[in-house]
Write an enzyme that holds these catalytic residues in place. Structure first.
Site, mmCIF file in Angstrom:
data_model
loop_
_atom_site.group_PDB
_atom_site.id
_atom_site.type_symbol
_atom_site.label_atom_id
_atom_site.label_comp_id
_atom_site.label_asym_id
_atom_site.label_seq_id
_atom_site.Cartn_x
_atom_site.Cartn_y
_atom_site.Cartn_z
ATOM 1 C CB CYS A 33 -18.234 1.666 23.739
ATOM 2 S SG CYS A 33 -19.496 1.324 24.725
ATOM 3 C CG ASP A 35 -22.190 3.124 23.855
ATOM 4 O OD1 ASP A 35 -21.766 4.341 23.511
ATOM 5 O OD2 ASP A 35 -22.452 2.227 22.971
ATOM 6 C CB CYS A 58 -23.917 1.504 19.617
ATOM 7 S SG CYS A 58 -24.219 -0.142 20.651
ATOM 8 C CB CYS A 102 -24.554 -3.971 23.156
ATOM 9 S SG CYS A 102 -23.240 -3.163 22.130
HETATM 10 FE FE1 FES Z 1 -20.828 0.003 23.569
HETATM 11 FE FE2 FES Z 1 -22.764 -0.918 22.106
HETATM 12 S S1 FES Z 1 -20.888 -0.105 21.500
HETATM 13 S S2 FES Z 1 -22.906 -0.456 24.144
#
Ligand code: FES
Length: 122
Positions: A33, A35, A58, A102
Site C-alpha cells: 500500500c 504506507d 491510510c 495496518c
Molecule cells: Fe496500508 Fe493501511 S492501507 S497501512
C-alpha cells in the site's frame, strides 16, 4: 465499517509529530500500500515516558499509530514489547479484514523503536 474508536483516533489523533531527542526510533512500511509509520520513544529507567508518531498512510494506520503511542506510555519496555498487532486492533474495537495489516505496522514500528533503544545502550 470503522468502529467509533478508529474514527476517534483518526479524526483526533494523539501524539502526532516528531521527537528530536527520541531515545528510540522505529520505522515500518508496507510495500503493497506504500504506507509508512515512524514511532519515537522517550525512555527513562526502562519505562516509556513519552511517545510520538509520524505516519503517511491510510486512516486506519493513523488510528493505529495514535492508539499504539497511547498504549505504551507508562509501560516498561518488556510490557511494550508484548503489545501485539491483535492487541492494537482490539483496543480499536477491531479493524476490517483488509485493514488488518495496518495494525501490523504499528506493532512492528513499536518493537523496532524498542530494539533501536536497546542497541544504543550496548
Ligand atoms: Fe496500508 Fe493501511 S492501507 S497501512
Amino acid at each position: 465499517m470503522y468502529t467509533k474508536e478508529v474514527m476517534d483516533h483518526f479524526t483526533n489523533p494523539r501524539n502526532v509529530g516528531e521527537m528530536p531527542d527520541a531515545d528510540g526510533i522505529g520505522e515500518e512500511g508496507n510495500p503493497v500500500c506504500g504506507d509508512a509509520m515512524k514511532i519515537f520513544l522517550k525512555i527513562r529507567d526502562d519505562k516509556i515516558v513519552d511517545a510520538k508518531f509520524q505516519t503517511f498512510g491510510c486512516g486506519a494506520a493513523i488510528a493505529v499509530s495514535s492508539m499504539v503511542t497511547e498504549m505504551v506510555k507508562g509501560k516498561s519496555l518488556d510490557e511494550a514489547l508484548s503489545i501485539s498487532k491483535e492487541a492494537v486492533s482490539s483496543a480499536l474495537g477491531g479493524l476490517p479484514a483488509q485493514k488488518q495489516h495496518c495494525s501490523n505496522l504499528g506493532a512492528a514500528a513499536l518493537h523496532k523503536a524498542i530494539e533501536d533503544y536497546r542497541k544504543k545502550q550496548t
